[in-house]
Design an enzyme around this catalytic site. Structure first.
Site, mmCIF file in Angstrom:
data_model
loop_
_atom_site.group_PDB
_atom_site.id
_atom_site.type_symbol
_atom_site.label_atom_id
_atom_site.label_comp_id
_atom_site.label_asym_id
_atom_site.label_seq_id
_atom_site.Cartn_x
_atom_site.Cartn_y
_atom_site.Cartn_z
ATOM 1 N N ASN A 192 0.798 -1.223 0.000
ATOM 2 C CA ASN A 192 0.000 0.000 0.000
ATOM 3 C C ASN A 192 0.832 1.276 0.000
ATOM 4 O OD1 ASN A 192 -2.279 -1.546 -0.041
ATOM 5 N ND2 ASN A 192 -2.858 -1.166 2.089
ATOM 6 N N ARG A 214 -6.518 -0.161 -9.050
ATOM 7 C CA ARG A 214 -7.068 1.178 -8.845
ATOM 8 C C ARG A 214 -5.983 2.251 -8.831
ATOM 9 N NH1 ARG A 214 -12.356 1.498 -6.780
ATOM 10 N NH2 ARG A 214 -13.354 -0.524 -6.661
ATOM 11 N N CYS A 270 -9.939 -5.089 -5.556
ATOM 12 C CA CYS A 270 -10.757 -6.080 -4.860
ATOM 13 C C CYS A 270 -12.167 -5.555 -4.626
ATOM 14 C CB CYS A 270 -10.119 -6.452 -3.515
ATOM 15 S SG CYS A 270 -8.568 -7.359 -3.704
ATOM 16 N N VAL A 274 -14.736 0.320 8.209
ATOM 17 C CA VAL A 274 -13.972 0.912 7.110
ATOM 18 C C VAL A 274 -14.551 0.527 5.751
ATOM 19 C CG1 VAL A 274 -11.689 1.107 6.040
ATOM 20 C CG2 VAL A 274 -11.909 0.971 8.540
#
Length: 446
Positions: free
Chosen positions: A24, A97, A121, A333
Site C-alpha cells: 500500500n 485502482r 478487490c 472501514v
C-alpha cells in the site's frame, strides 16, 4: 499460479519468512517518481503483481523502470515522460485502482491524464468521486468518456482547501500527489494518517516538497515549482506481517516474520496478545506463536489509523473461530468485508453477521443496510472444503482456514493473492505447510 492449490491442514506453521515493503506504499511511491525531474531509487520492494502493473503503466508514460527483483530495488527515471496511447492504458482497465493516482503527477508533467475503468478487490463501494472532486478543486477539468476519464489542466493547478467526509487513504494520497507542485497552499482536513501515508510524505519531502502534519488530521502543503528524485527504503508490510501472525495463531504454530517492525503494528500486537497469542519483538523482525491453552474471545472494531486496521480483520477472524466464547467484530472501514465468512461457515465455523453496529459507537454503515458486524462463536473445529478465492485479503484468510482445518482443502483462484503477497507459495513451503499446486489444465472444477 492460476491452478488449484491443495492444502492438507491440521499441521502447525513453523519456521521463518521475510516480508518486504508495504504494497500500500510502494505503488504510491512509484507514482510519486513521476513528479521528479531526476531519477529515483526505491529499496525493499516486493515482487508482487501490483508492483508489476504500476511499473508497466509508468513505462507506457516514458518512465525508465529497472527492477532488481532479487535485491528488491527499483530505479525509476521520469526524464522522458510522455502521454501514453489510450488503447495501451485501457489494457490495464480492471487490474488495479492505482491509475487514478497518476492524475496529479501527469497533469503537472503533461497537462493531461487519461484513466481507464478501475479495478481492485470487490470489498465495498470504493468510488473515485473523492478523487475527481479533489482534482476539480485544484482546477482540473474532468471529461467522462466511454473509454474512461480524460482530465486536463489548461490553466495549471492551484492550491485549495479540502475537508474529507471520511479520512480516506486514497483521497489523501491523491491530494498529496497533486498539491506538492500546485501553486500556493493546500490545506487538507480530516486526512488519513496511516504509516504508509507518513512514508509517502517522507518520500515527497526528500524530493523537495514542503508538507506539515498537525495532530488534528490536518495536512498543509506548500506547492513548489519543481521536485527532484528520491532515494528511500520502503517501510515493512504490516498487513502481510499480521496475516502470517494470524496464521501462526490459527494453526497453533510458531512463525518468525523477518522484516516486521513494532511501531506500525502496536495496535495489532495489543489485540494479538488479548486473544492469547504470544510475540517477541527483535531487531530484525517479530516472532509470533500460539503459547498453548485456550484463545480468548474479544470485542474488536476496525478503524482508520491508529485504530485496528481493516486488512488485519479477516485473517484474525479465522483465529477467532478457535477462541473460547463469543467474539464481536465491528467493521467500520469497508461495508462489504464479511463476504469471506460464507466459506468459513461452510468449513464449520459459527459466524453470524448483522446489519446493526455491534461496536462501541454507531458508524457510517449503521443505517445503510450493510452487513458489517459479526459474532464469532468458538472454538469450532474447521473441516476441509473446496474454496474459491474472493479477493486478496479474504483469499489469504481462506488459505489460513484451510491450513487450520482437518483434511485436504482445494483452493481455486489463488493468483489473486499474488497481488499483495510476495512468493507466498515459497513462504508456505518454508513454514512446512503441506500444499501442492495443480496445473489449471488438469484441475477439476471446484
Amino acid at each position: 499460479m492460476s491452478g488449484l492449490l491443495t492444502v492438507e491442514g491440521g499441521t502447525p506453521l513453523t519456521g521463518e519468512i521475510t516480508v518486504r515493503g508495504a504494497k500500500n506504499f510502494v505503488s504510491k511511491a512509484m507514482v510519486a517518481s513521476l513528479l521528479g525531474e531526476g531519477p529515483s531509487e526505491l529499496a525493499n520492494v516486493p515482487v508482487i503483481r501490483d508492483v508489476d502493473v504500476v511499473a508497466d503503466l509508468l513505462r507506457l508514460h516514458g518512465v525508465t523502470v529497472d527492477h532488481d527483483r532479487d535485491g528488491g530495488v527499483l530505479h525509476l527515471d521520469p526524464t522522458d515522460v510522455e502521454s501514453a496511447h489510450v488503447a495501451d492504458i485501457d489494457a490495464y482497465a480492471g487490474s488495479s485502482r492505482i491509475p487514478i493516482l497518476f492524475c496529479g503527477p501527469l497533469l503537472h508533467r503533461l497537462g493531461e491524464a487519461f484513466i481507464p475503468d478501475l479495478g481492485g478487490c470487490r470489498i465495498g463501494d470504493r468510488p473515485i468521486d473523492y478523487h475527481l472532486d479533489i482534482l476539480r478543486s485544484f482546477g482540473a477539468v474532468v471529461d467522462k468518456r466511454a473509454q474512461g476519464i480524460h482530465i486536463s489542466a489548461p490553466r495549471g493547478l492551484v492550491g485549495t482547501k479540502i475537508e474529507l467526509p471520511y479520512p480516506s487513504v486514497g483521497a489523501t494520497e491523491q491530494t498529496l500527489l497533486t498539491a506538492v507542485r500546485s501553486r500556493g497552499l493546500t490545506e487538507l482536513r480530516n486526512a488519513a494518517i496511516e504509516p504508509e501515508i507518513e512514508d509517502l510524505i517522507a518520500v515527497l519531502q526528500k524530493m523537495g516538497a514542503i508538507i506539515s502534519v498537525d495532530t488534528d488530521r490536518t495536512i498543509r502543503i506548500e506547492g513548489v515549482e519543481r521536485l527532484g528524485g528520491y532515494r528511500h527504503t520502503a517501510l515493512a508490510d504490516r498487513i502481510e506481517a499480521g496475516s502470517w501472525a494470524s496464521a501462526a495463531l490459527a494453526t497453533h504454530g510458531d512463525v518468525f516474520v523477518r522484516g516486521a517492525t513494532q511501531p506500525e503494528m502496536m495496535t495489532f500486537l495489543n489485540t494479538f496478545r488479548k486473544v492469547g497469542g504470544a510475540f517477541d519483538v527483535r531487531d530484525d523482525g517479530i516472532r509470533f506463536w500460539h503459547p498453548g491453552g485456550d484463545l480468548h474471545s474479544i470485542v474488536l472494531e476496525t478503524d482508520v489509523h491508529p485504530g485496528f486496521m481493516t486488512d488485519w480483520q479477516q485473517p484474525l477472524v479465522v483465529a477467532l473461530t478457535q477462541a473460547k466464547g463469543l467474539s464481536i467484530v465491528h467493521e467500520t472501514v469497508y461495508e462489504n468485508r464479511f463476504g469471506f465468512t460464507d466459506a468459513l461457515r461452510g468449513m464449520g465455523a459459527t459466524i453470524q453477521i448483522y446489519r446493526e453496529c455491534l461496536g462501541g459507537l454507531p458508524c457510517r454503515f449503521g443505517q445503510r443496510n450493510f452487513y458489517h458486524s459479526a459474532v464469532v462463536s468458538g472454538p469450532t473445529p474447521l473441516r476441509a472444503a473446496d474454496i474459491e478465492v474472493p479477493d486478496l485479503r479474504g483469499g489469504f484468510s481462506h488459505l489460513i482456514a484451510a491450513l487450520a482445518a482437518q483434511g485436504t482443502s482445494r483452493v481455486r483462484g489463488i493468483s489473486i493473492i499474488n497481488r499483495g503477497y510476495e512468493n507466498f507459495m515459497g513462504k508456505l513451503e518454508a513454514l512446512d505447510a503441506k500444499v501442492t499446486m495443480v496445473d489449471s489444465a488438469v484441475a477439476p472444477a471446484v
